[in-house]
Structures are given as C-alpha cells and as structure tokens.
Scaffold this motif. Structure first.
Motif, mmCIF file in Angstrom:
data_model
loop_
_atom_site.group_PDB
_atom_site.id
_atom_site.type_symbol
_atom_site.label_atom_id
_atom_site.label_comp_id
_atom_site.label_asym_id
_atom_site.label_seq_id
_atom_site.Cartn_x
_atom_site.Cartn_y
_atom_site.Cartn_z
ATOM 1 N N ARG A 144 0.865 -1.171 0.000
ATOM 2 C CA ARG A 144 0.000 0.000 0.000
ATOM 3 C C ARG A 144 0.906 1.227 0.000
ATOM 4 O O ARG A 144 2.011 1.200 0.545
ATOM 5 N N ALA A 145 0.426 2.308 -0.571
ATOM 6 C CA ALA A 145 1.230 3.527 -0.691
ATOM 7 C C ALA A 145 1.683 4.092 0.647
ATOM 8 O O ALA A 145 2.683 4.801 0.724
ATOM 9 N N ASP A 146 0.964 3.751 1.721
ATOM 10 C CA ASP A 146 1.304 4.287 3.037
ATOM 11 C C ASP A 146 1.945 3.249 3.962
ATOM 12 O O ASP A 146 2.082 3.467 5.158
ATOM 13 N N ASN A 147 2.376 2.113 3.411
ATOM 14 C CA ASN A 147 2.856 1.026 4.263
ATOM 15 C C ASN A 147 4.380 0.890 4.264
ATOM 16 O O ASN A 147 4.921 -0.189 4.036
ATOM 17 N N VAL A 148 5.051 1.976 4.568
ATOM 18 C CA VAL A 148 6.509 1.953 4.623
ATOM 19 C C VAL A 148 6.997 1.067 5.770
ATOM 20 O O VAL A 148 8.061 0.443 5.673
ATOM 21 N N LEU A 149 6.217 0.970 6.838
ATOM 22 C CA LEU A 149 6.627 0.141 7.979
ATOM 23 C C LEU A 149 6.793 -1.323 7.568
ATOM 24 O O LEU A 149 7.781 -1.968 7.940
ATOM 25 N N GLN A 150 5.846 -1.836 6.791
ATOM 26 C CA GLN A 150 5.938 -3.226 6.350
ATOM 27 C C GLN A 150 7.119 -3.417 5.400
ATOM 28 O O GLN A 150 7.840 -4.407 5.477
ATOM 29 N N PHE A 151 7.326 -2.445 4.503
ATOM 30 C CA PHE A 151 8.474 -2.528 3.600
ATOM 31 C C PHE A 151 9.774 -2.578 4.399
ATOM 32 O O PHE A 151 10.649 -3.400 4.135
ATOM 33 N N GLN A 152 9.893 -1.699 5.380
ATOM 34 C CA GLN A 152 11.103 -1.669 6.199
ATOM 35 C C GLN A 152 11.303 -2.996 6.925
ATOM 36 O O GLN A 152 12.424 -3.517 6.972
ATOM 37 N N ALA A 153 10.230 -3.547 7.467
ATOM 38 C CA ALA A 153 10.335 -4.832 8.170
ATOM 39 C C ALA A 153 10.768 -5.932 7.209
ATOM 40 O O ALA A 153 11.664 -6.732 7.532
ATOM 41 N N ASP A 154 10.164 -5.964 6.022
ATOM 42 C CA ASP A 154 10.502 -6.989 5.035
ATOM 43 C C ASP A 154 11.954 -6.870 4.554
ATOM 44 O O ASP A 154 12.574 -7.869 4.201
ATOM 45 N N GLN A 155 12.470 -5.657 4.561
ATOM 46 C CA GLN A 155 13.844 -5.423 4.107
ATOM 47 C C GLN A 155 14.849 -5.473 5.254
ATOM 48 O O GLN A 155 16.034 -5.206 5.041
ATOM 49 N N ARG A 156 14.373 -5.792 6.443
ATOM 50 C CA ARG A 156 15.217 -5.856 7.650
ATOM 51 C C ARG A 156 15.929 -4.528 7.920
ATOM 52 O O ARG A 156 17.111 -4.487 8.269
ATOM 53 N N LEU A 157 15.171 -3.457 7.722
ATOM 54 C CA LEU A 157 15.642 -2.110 8.032
ATOM 55 C C LEU A 157 15.073 -1.699 9.381
ATOM 56 O O LEU A 157 14.103 -2.306 9.849
ATOM 57 N N PRO A 158 15.630 -0.670 10.008
ATOM 58 C CA PRO A 158 14.984 -0.151 11.217
ATOM 59 C C PRO A 158 13.551 0.268 10.875
ATOM 60 O O PRO A 158 13.331 0.997 9.908
ATOM 61 N N VAL A 159 12.587 -0.232 11.616
ATOM 62 C CA VAL A 159 11.174 0.038 11.339
ATOM 63 C C VAL A 159 10.770 1.285 12.114
ATOM 64 O O VAL A 159 10.411 1.231 13.289
ATOM 65 N N ASP A 160 10.864 2.435 11.419
ATOM 66 C CA ASP A 160 10.557 3.704 12.056
ATOM 67 C C ASP A 160 9.555 4.546 11.257
ATOM 68 O O ASP A 160 9.146 5.611 11.685
#
Length: 148
Positions: free
Chosen positions: A104-120
């Motif tokens: 979803r266009a507003d789901n950066v948190l899920q993208f960050q989690a999937d990429q193993r980035l800091p989820v902020d």
C-alpha cells in the motif's frame, strides 16, 4: 518579458524556462514542425508539445543518469536549481515505489520490516536506497532484451 511570464502554466516538467522553450524549437532540426515557443509560449501546453517539452528537458540534461541511480535530490537540484520541493518529491517517490513493489502507498513500515531495516516509518536515505534496489530488481535483465 520575464521568464516566469513565459513559462507560467508550463506542463508537467514545470520549470522548462525560456531557454528550454527556445531550444525545443530544435525539434524542427529533427524534422518536427514545432511552433515558435518563444513567440507563442501557450503552444507548449498543446498536444503533442506538452509531453515532448519535458522529455526534451529531461533528455538534454541527461537526467536519466541520476534517475538510474535513484538520486532524486540531484534531479531536483538540476531541475529547480536547489532543493525546492524535495520533501514532496521524496514523499511521492516513496509512495509510488511502495505501490510498484506491491505494498500500500502508506505502508513503509511493512516494507522496512521486510527489508530488515529499522522500522521507524521514516523514508530516509537507507529506506530510499532499499526501495531503489528493489525497483531495479524488478527490471528485466538487459541480456534478455532483444538486440537492435
């Protein structure tokens, strides 16, 4: 006449400026029957010119080089002469990137989690770089493209 007056209401690439409008007439050298954009700046907003002038601007300034690197900041500087509108450009780029990547266009948190980035939830340099890498991975390998 001031450049701003000539370019008021310019098309999608909203900062073509007087030089670009004048140089777009070089399309005549490419066999195109271009209007005189300096004498008739409103002609830029008619088909097919409203789409071609931004492409001309992009191409003559080699902006694809920076797009291929995911460098929206340099593109913004080259188009605007500074960082005006950069935050909005980053936001739009992140939203469309997420959609293209299946989020979803507003789901950066899920993208960050999937990429193993800091989820902020912040689309900072690391998140933008990961988005760019993921988008490039969607591009078919050049070796699979037909040769011309």
């Amino acid at each position: 006449m001031a450049t701003g007056t000539i370019t008021a209401g310019a098309p999608a690439c909203s900062s073509p400026g007087r030089t670009t409008i004048a140089n777009s007439a070089t399309g005549a050298a490419a066999g195109l029957d271009c209007p005189d954009f300096v004498k008739d700046p409103d002609a830029v907003n008619t088909d097919p010119w409203e789409g071609l002038v931004p492409l001309f601007y992009w191409d003559t300034r080699d902006l694809n080089r920076w797009a291929d690197e995911g460098d929206a900041e340099t593109i913004t500087k080259k188009i605007n002469g500074g960082k005006n509108g950069l935050a909005d450009r980053f936001d739009r780029l992140a939203r469309i990137s997420l959609v293209l990547l299946g989020y979803r266009a507003d789901n950066v948190l899920q993208f960050q989690a999937d990429q193993r980035l800091p989820v902020d939830g912040d689309v900072g340099p690391k998140t933008r770089a990961a988005m760019h890498t993921a988008l490039v991975a969607l591009t078919p390998d050049r070796r699979s493209k037909p040769r011309r």
